[in-house]
Enzyme design. Sequence first.
Site, PDB file in Angstrom:
ATOM      1  N   HIS A 239      44.077  19.650  77.484  1.00 59.60           N
ATOM      2  CA  HIS A 239      45.680  19.526  76.567  1.00 59.60           C
ATOM      3  C   HIS A 239      44.731  20.626  75.377  1.00 59.60           C
ATOM      4  O   HIS A 239      45.629  21.263  74.701  1.00 59.60           O
ATOM      5  CB  HIS A 239      46.210  18.098  75.845  1.00 59.60           C
ATOM      6  CG  HIS A 239      46.376  17.927  75.045  1.00 59.60           C
ATOM      7  ND1 HIS A 239      47.860  18.013  74.754  1.00 59.60           N
ATOM      8  CD2 HIS A 239      45.917  17.995  72.890  1.00 59.60           C
ATOM      9  CE1 HIS A 239      48.668  17.853  73.394  1.00 59.60           C
ATOM     10  NE2 HIS A 239      47.264  17.682  72.816  1.00 59.60           N
ATOM     11  N   GLU A 240      43.885  20.077  74.731  1.00 55.34           N
ATOM     12  CA  GLU A 240      43.225  20.683  73.309  1.00 55.34           C
ATOM     13  C   GLU A 240      44.007  22.471  74.099  1.00 55.34           C
ATOM     14  O   GLU A 240      43.805  22.882  73.739  1.00 55.34           O
ATOM     15  CB  GLU A 240      42.016  20.148  73.427  1.00 55.34           C
ATOM     16  CG  GLU A 240      41.970  19.103  72.866  1.00 55.34           C
ATOM     17  CD  GLU A 240      42.989  18.362  72.059  1.00 55.34           C
ATOM     18  OE1 GLU A 240      42.797  19.292  70.335  1.00 55.34           O
ATOM     19  OE2 GLU A 240      43.130  17.530  71.754  1.00 55.34           O
TER      20      GLU A 240
ATOM     21  N   HIS B  71      46.382  24.181  73.035  1.00 66.27           N
ATOM     22  CA  HIS B  71      46.861  24.548  71.735  1.00 66.27           C
ATOM     23  C   HIS B  71      45.850  26.059  70.925  1.00 66.27           C
ATOM     24  O   HIS B  71      47.134  26.659  70.534  1.00 66.27           O
ATOM     25  CB  HIS B  71      46.262  23.176  71.129  1.00 66.27           C
ATOM     26  CG  HIS B  71      46.950  22.301  70.757  1.00 66.27           C
ATOM     27  ND1 HIS B  71      47.985  22.249  70.299  1.00 66.27           N
ATOM     28  CD2 HIS B  71      46.080  20.728  70.820  1.00 66.27           C
ATOM     29  CE1 HIS B  71      48.928  20.595  70.402  1.00 66.27           C
ATOM     30  NE2 HIS B  71      47.231  20.055  70.998  1.00 66.27           N
TER      31      HIS B  71
ATOM     32  N   HIS C 252      47.753  28.905  69.959  1.00 65.97           N
ATOM     33  CA  HIS C 252      48.055  30.310  69.347  1.00 65.97           C
ATOM     34  C   HIS C 252      47.256  31.507  68.987  1.00 65.97           C
ATOM     35  O   HIS C 252      47.890  32.339  68.520  1.00 65.97           O
ATOM     36  CB  HIS C 252      46.168  29.762  68.762  1.00 65.97           C
ATOM     37  CG  HIS C 252      45.998  29.984  67.199  1.00 65.97           C
ATOM     38  ND1 HIS C 252      44.790  29.836  66.964  1.00 65.97           N
ATOM     39  CD2 HIS C 252      46.356  30.364  66.173  1.00 65.97           C
ATOM     40  CE1 HIS C 252      44.702  30.622  65.630  1.00 65.97           C
ATOM     41  NE2 HIS C 252      45.457  31.303  65.138  1.00 65.97           N
TER      42      HIS C 252
END
Length: 224
Positions: free
Chosen positions: A92-93, A96, A100
């Site tokens: 999940h991270e 991100h 980006h």
Amino acid sequence: MLVIAVILLLAIFLLPNVWARWVLRRHARGRDDYPGTGAELADHLLRRLGIEGVRVERTDQGDHYDPEAQRVRLSPSVHDGRSLTAVTVAAHEVGHAIQHHNGYAPLLARSRLVAVAQKAERLGALLMMAAPFLFLLTRLPGGLAIVVAAAVVSFGTAALVHLVTLPVEFDASFQRALPLLKEYIPPYDMPGARHVLTACAFTYVAASLASILNLGRWLVILRR
């Protein structure tokens, strides 16, 4: 009615977080059949996807991606864990970081708003508490309205950040992380991974509702 309203508010604030913690613990058992830890999976995904300049770090500040430092920061249990919870949260991270890298507009908007919102929320609380006193001191017509409007804008900024956060988190979970996890965990673990991602998403929903309710609470207080 008041008792029912209080119970509903407590449910909105507490239950999503309690449920999320229960789900994360349920799937936190170590797995010998997993080839790596959460940190190792995150690092592998970043290299495989060609996302350069992003590093994986251990942190005590909670799992998150820092777009300014370009760091995927994982809590010790996720960084070093070899469990379904660890690899799912790590993916999940990384989601991100992918956002980006791809210039995902809601993530960029949230990043710009966060710094403003933190200061605005503190200012809003001070203005809300000081509004009646400032009005008594100045005795200016409309003086109270100006202060209240400024405070509402401040709290509104915080609520806006939470609302922008929702699509960012859902996209990172279900459009980025979940398709990647299908390639790295057994098919029978996919329902559990989806369960983890859904539980975490609901904590952001609760935070958004809490922020909006907080703004409404101050407005009701000031109308009295």
